[in-house]
Design an enzyme around this catalytic site. Structure first.
Site, short mmCIF file in Angstrom:
data_model
loop_
_atom_site.label_atom_id
_atom_site.label_comp_id
_atom_site.label_asym_id
_atom_site.label_seq_id
_atom_site.Cartn_x
_atom_site.Cartn_y
_atom_site.Cartn_z
N VAL A 29 -8.12 35.95 -14.62
CA VAL A 29 -7.61 37.25 -14.64
C VAL A 29 -6.07 37.03 -14.76
CG1 VAL A 29 -7.31 39.53 -13.79
CG2 VAL A 29 -9.60 38.33 -14.08
N GLU A 30 -5.49 36.36 -13.67
CA GLU A 30 -4.11 36.10 -13.58
C GLU A 30 -3.52 35.40 -14.73
OE1 GLU A 30 -2.48 37.27 -11.39
OE2 GLU A 30 -3.61 37.56 -9.66
N THR A 31 -3.88 34.26 -15.28
CA THR A 31 -3.15 33.27 -16.35
C THR A 31 -4.11 32.88 -17.33
OG1 THR A 31 -3.18 31.31 -15.00
CG2 THR A 31 -1.27 32.65 -14.61
#
Length: 187
Positions: free
Chosen positions: A60-62
């Site tokens: 989700v982050e990167t």
């Protein structure tokens, strides 16, 4: 008539190949790959965290892309905010990790991010949903939501998270967590 027979044979071969491909392999893993498995496995074991949760947060982050820095200044694969990273580095006393290395080095970033998740897990008594929310919004905000009764901390009540960005974040991490645990029998 001969060309029709050739088309039928080709169609049968195509259907057979497709059936073997989709039924004989875990083809959905192509859409939900997990990169840096060795690093995630190693640090998850060290800090007693679920590796699928770590992978879901990174996704989700990167989307597993290194060298990322957000508009707010979050660093690396796990998008650690500099102040949080400084605090975590001071508390964790990790000799091989520095703030400079967090952005570019996957293993350092995963180690510190996993250590931080472990800290949040202890703070929220292993409540995975609250840990995910705290990773995004900060533990102070999440604790205040829980204390004030704005959110009960359960996955069933994610829609009650008062901050839209965090609500959406938690939903996405849980989605990928569910996909990963369904697709992969082990990490």
């Amino acid at each position: 008539m001969k060309w029709l027979r050739k088309k039928r044979v080709l169609l049968l071969l195509f259907i057979g190949f497709t059936a073997i491909l989709f039924l004989g392999t875990n083809w959905m893993s192509w859409f939900y790959p997990i990169h840096y498995k060795d690093e995630i496995r190693k640090h998850s074991l060290t800090y007693q965290m679920d590796p699928f949760l770590v992978a879901s947060i990174i996704r989700v982050e990167t989307n597993f892309k290194t060298g990322r820095e957000s508009k707010k200044g979050a660093l690396g694969l796990m998008q650690l905010m500099p102040d949080t990273a400084k605090w975590a580095l001071e508390k964790a006393k990790l000799p091989d990790v520095s703030l400079e290395r967090l952005k570019e080095e996957p293993s350092s970033n995963i180690e510190l991010g996993t250590w931080y998740l472990s800290t949040l897990s202890r703070q929220f008594d292993g409540n995975r949903t609250a840990v995910i929310a705290a990773y995004n919004a900060g533990p102070g905000k999440v604790q205040s939501w829980l204390d004030e009764g704005k959110w009960d901390g359960t996955e069933a009540a994610v829609k009650d998270i008062p901050f839209g960005e965090t609500r959406h974040y938690v939903q996405r991490v849980i989605y990928y967590y569910d996909q990963y645990t369904e697709l992969y029998s082990e990490f």
